[in-house]
Motif scaffolding. Structure first.
Motif, PDB file in Angstrom:
ATOM      1  N   GLY A  45      36.718  49.360  37.415  1.00  0.00           N
ATOM      2  CA  GLY A  45      37.865  48.939  38.213  1.00  0.00           C
ATOM      3  C   GLY A  45      37.783  47.481  38.663  1.00  0.00           C
ATOM      4  N   ILE A  46      37.381  46.597  37.744  1.00  0.00           N
ATOM      5  CA  ILE A  46      37.240  45.180  38.099  1.00  0.00           C
ATOM      6  C   ILE A  46      38.474  44.407  37.630  1.00  0.00           C
ATOM      7  CG2 ILE A  46      35.833  43.081  37.865  1.00  0.00           C
ATOM      8  CD1 ILE A  46      34.389  45.427  39.293  1.00  0.00           C
ATOM      9  N   LEU A  47      39.105  43.724  38.586  1.00  0.00           N
ATOM     10  CA  LEU A  47      40.275  42.883  38.311  1.00  0.00           C
ATOM     11  C   LEU A  47      39.879  41.432  38.469  1.00  0.00           C
ATOM     12  CD1 LEU A  47      42.900  44.681  40.592  1.00  0.00           C
ATOM     13  CD2 LEU A  47      42.266  45.242  38.242  1.00  0.00           C
ATOM     14  N   LYS A  48      40.497  40.555  37.677  1.00  0.00           N
ATOM     15  CA  LYS A  48      40.218  39.123  37.779  1.00  0.00           C
ATOM     16  C   LYS A  48      41.541  38.385  37.932  1.00  0.00           C
ATOM     17  CE  LYS A  48      37.365  35.731  35.457  1.00  0.00           C
ATOM     18  NZ  LYS A  48      36.591  35.506  34.236  1.00  0.00           N
ATOM     19  N   CYS A  49      41.636  37.571  38.974  1.00  0.00           N
ATOM     20  CA  CYS A  49      42.851  36.794  39.222  1.00  0.00           C
ATOM     21  C   CYS A  49      43.029  35.773  38.092  1.00  0.00           C
ATOM     22  CB  CYS A  49      42.759  36.085  40.568  1.00  0.00           C
ATOM     23  SG  CYS A  49      44.211  35.051  40.919  1.00  0.00           S
ATOM     24  N   HIS A  50      44.231  35.711  37.565  1.00  0.00           N
ATOM     25  CA  HIS A  50      44.546  34.793  36.472  1.00  0.00           C
ATOM     26  C   HIS A  50      44.442  33.328  36.921  1.00  0.00           C
ATOM     27  CE1 HIS A  50      46.613  33.380  32.861  1.00  0.00           C
ATOM     28  NE2 HIS A  50      47.379  32.633  33.642  1.00  0.00           N
ATOM     29  N   TYR A  51      44.725  33.077  38.196  1.00  0.00           N
ATOM     30  CA  TYR A  51      44.806  31.697  38.686  1.00  0.00           C
ATOM     31  C   TYR A  51      43.481  31.162  39.221  1.00  0.00           C
ATOM     32  CZ  TYR A  51      49.658  32.788  38.047  1.00  0.00           C
ATOM     33  OH  TYR A  51      50.841  33.171  37.485  1.00  0.00           O
ATOM     34  N   CYS A  52      42.813  31.914  40.090  1.00  0.00           N
ATOM     35  CA  CYS A  52      41.574  31.392  40.689  1.00  0.00           C
ATOM     36  C   CYS A  52      40.319  32.027  40.071  1.00  0.00           C
ATOM     37  CB  CYS A  52      41.583  31.582  42.209  1.00  0.00           C
ATOM     38  SG  CYS A  52      41.332  33.290  42.742  1.00  0.00           S
ATOM     39  N   GLU A  53      40.520  33.037  39.218  1.00  0.00           N
ATOM     40  CA  GLU A  53      39.446  33.732  38.508  1.00  0.00           C
ATOM     41  C   GLU A  53      38.503  34.528  39.403  1.00  0.00           C
ATOM     42  OE1 GLU A  53      37.631  31.132  35.607  1.00  0.00           O
ATOM     43  OE2 GLU A  53      39.428  31.291  34.363  1.00  0.00           O
ATOM     44  N   LYS A  54      38.890  34.759  40.662  1.00  0.00           N
ATOM     45  CA  LYS A  54      38.067  35.587  41.554  1.00  0.00           C
ATOM     46  C   LYS A  54      38.213  37.045  41.128  1.00  0.00           C
ATOM     47  CE  LYS A  54      37.147  36.423  46.464  1.00  0.00           C
ATOM     48  NZ  LYS A  54      35.791  36.792  46.241  1.00  0.00           N
ATOM     49  N   GLU A  55      37.078  37.733  41.087  1.00  0.00           N
ATOM     50  CA  GLU A  55      37.093  39.149  40.733  1.00  0.00           C
ATOM     51  C   GLU A  55      37.130  39.999  41.992  1.00  0.00           C
ATOM     52  OE1 GLU A  55      33.903  40.127  38.054  1.00  0.00           O
ATOM     53  OE2 GLU A  55      34.876  39.069  36.393  1.00  0.00           O
ATOM     54  N   GLN A  56      37.792  41.127  41.895  1.00  0.00           N
ATOM     55  CA  GLN A  56      37.783  42.082  43.003  1.00  0.00           C
ATOM     56  C   GLN A  56      37.845  43.488  42.446  1.00  0.00           C
ATOM     57  OE1 GLN A  56      41.139  39.988  44.849  1.00  0.00           O
ATOM     58  NE2 GLN A  56      42.311  41.863  44.776  1.00  0.00           N
ATOM     59  N   ASN A  57      37.370  44.447  43.252  1.00  0.00           N
ATOM     60  CA  ASN A  57      37.349  45.834  42.832  1.00  0.00           C
ATOM     61  C   ASN A  57      38.684  46.481  43.172  1.00  0.00           C
ATOM     62  OD1 ASN A  57      36.885  48.822  43.106  1.00  0.00           O
ATOM     63  ND2 ASN A  57      34.920  48.170  42.273  1.00  0.00           N
ATOM     64  N   ILE A  58      39.204  47.262  42.237  1.00  0.00           N
ATOM     65  CA  ILE A  58      40.511  47.899  42.413  1.00  0.00           C
ATOM     66  C   ILE A  58      40.547  48.821  43.638  1.00  0.00           C
ATOM     67  CG2 ILE A  58      40.151  49.943  40.961  1.00  0.00           C
ATOM     68  CD1 ILE A  58      42.955  49.157  39.683  1.00  0.00           C
ATOM     69  N   ASP A  59      39.379  49.350  44.034  1.00  0.00           N
ATOM     70  CA  ASP A  59      39.338  50.241  45.204  1.00  0.00           C
ATOM     71  C   ASP A  59      39.545  49.485  46.519  1.00  0.00           C
ATOM     72  OD1 ASP A  59      38.900  52.451  43.612  1.00  0.00           O
ATOM     73  OD2 ASP A  59      36.713  52.266  43.739  1.00  0.00           O
ATOM     74  N   ASN A  60      39.375  48.172  46.496  1.00  0.00           N
ATOM     75  CA  ASN A  60      39.471  47.397  47.744  1.00  0.00           C
ATOM     76  C   ASN A  60      40.667  46.451  47.768  1.00  0.00           C
ATOM     77  OD1 ASN A  60      36.992  48.551  48.411  1.00  0.00           O
ATOM     78  ND2 ASN A  60      35.888  46.927  47.347  1.00  0.00           N
ATOM     79  N   VAL A  61      41.628  46.650  46.868  1.00  0.00           N
ATOM     80  CA  VAL A  61      42.733  45.702  46.810  1.00  0.00           C
ATOM     81  C   VAL A  61      43.788  45.999  47.868  1.00  0.00           C
ATOM     82  CG1 VAL A  61      42.457  45.226  44.353  1.00  0.00           C
ATOM     83  CG2 VAL A  61      44.043  47.026  45.083  1.00  0.00           C
TER      84      VAL A  61
END
Length: 151
Positions: A132-148
């Protein structure tokens, strides 16, 4: 399932959202803005489930969800099942899966990201569906889908 065992009344036309993790049931209802509908909605909570131990189920009469609404669902509860009902029969079953891109659904958790400082739509690439790892297209910061946080 035997009709005598049904826990919630059958619907003639609409969508049954099944296999919702119990703790996500009301989040799914809020995400789909079910409180704004004028058609009957039944929300079931804590039903026994072979797959999940306990599950939620939502029946929405005379409502068929768009692909965009389904993409939003995938963020909070991937692997739920949508049963499309027409004339009391299941005519289609869709397992909700997280798409490769999430556009305008999730907020970037980087306060310096352009999407948090300019009026523009967010865009995330799902880089690891299993974790469940997402990466922002603009700043490239990754975040977990469970914490969005949803937009």
């Amino acid at each position: 399932m035997n009709r005598n065992e049904m826990l919630v009344a059958a619907i003639k036309n609409g969508t049954v959202i099944d296999h919702i993790p119990t703790g996500k049931t009301y989040q799914v209802a809020n995400l789909l803005k079910l409180e704004e509908l004028t058609t009957p909605v039944t929300i079931g909570y804590n039903y026994k489930s072979k797959k999940l131990d306990r599950k939620g189920i939502i029946k929405v009469e005379d409502k068929f969800f768009t692909d965009e609404e389904i993409s939003r669902l995938s963020v909070v509860a991937p692997n739920i099942v949508l049963n499309i009902i027409r004339n009391y029969e299941v005519v289609e079953k869709k397992t909700v899966t997280t798409p490769d891109e999430l556009r305008g659904i999730v907020k970037c958790n980087n306060p310096k990201c352009i999407t948090n400082n300019e009026p523009m739509q967010t865009l995330f690439h799902v880089v690891d569906k299993e974790k469940g790892i997402l990466k922002c297209h603009y700043c490239e910061k990754e975040q977990n889908i469970d914490n969005v946080e949803l937009v």
